[in-house]
Design a protein around this motif. Sequence first.
Motif, mmCIF file in Angstrom:
data_model
loop_
_atom_site.group_PDB
_atom_site.id
_atom_site.type_symbol
_atom_site.label_atom_id
_atom_site.label_comp_id
_atom_site.label_asym_id
_atom_site.label_seq_id
_atom_site.Cartn_x
_atom_site.Cartn_y
_atom_site.Cartn_z
ATOM 1 N N UNK A 68 0.835 -1.200 0.000
ATOM 2 C CA UNK A 68 0.000 0.000 0.000
ATOM 3 C C UNK A 68 0.876 1.260 0.000
ATOM 4 N N UNK A 69 1.891 1.283 0.852
ATOM 5 C CA UNK A 69 2.790 2.440 0.910
ATOM 6 C C UNK A 69 3.558 2.611 -0.391
ATOM 7 N N UNK A 70 3.939 1.501 -1.034
ATOM 8 C CA UNK A 70 4.641 1.583 -2.315
ATOM 9 C C UNK A 70 3.758 2.242 -3.365
ATOM 10 N N UNK A 71 2.480 1.861 -3.401
ATOM 11 C CA UNK A 71 1.557 2.435 -4.375
ATOM 12 C C UNK A 71 1.293 3.910 -4.060
ATOM 13 N N UNK A 72 1.186 4.254 -2.766
ATOM 14 C CA UNK A 72 1.046 5.667 -2.394
ATOM 15 C C UNK A 72 2.216 6.479 -2.969
ATOM 16 N N UNK A 73 3.448 5.955 -2.805
ATOM 17 C CA UNK A 73 4.648 6.678 -3.237
ATOM 18 C C UNK A 73 4.675 6.937 -4.734
ATOM 19 N N UNK A 74 4.224 5.974 -5.537
ATOM 20 C CA UNK A 74 4.346 6.110 -6.997
ATOM 21 C C UNK A 74 3.118 6.734 -7.641
ATOM 22 N N UNK A 75 2.088 7.035 -6.858
ATOM 23 C CA UNK A 75 0.867 7.617 -7.410
ATOM 24 C C UNK A 75 0.999 9.134 -7.505
#
Length: 94
Positions: A74-81
Amino acid sequence: MNKYESIIIINPNLEEQGIKELITKFSDMINNEGKVESVEEMGKKKLAYEIKKNSEGYYVLYNFEANPEFIAELERVYRITDGILKFIVVRKED
């Protein structure tokens, strides 16, 4: 499954439709791996300091249950969004 709370700050310059799409995207993502208990849209608020040349942000609070392994994804997707200025995920005590 553990209980978590996540606040994201969305770029306020996005159109209303874009903000709704981001909120739905993350709700669906959390529901695939766990269970969203509530989504609270807090609206635009003034930031304490500028983030990426923005002095305001659109705040959204998620309360959800998920497995600990999912939080890293979830945090990875937050970072790249694009459109997400800041985020935090915190485990809630029972």
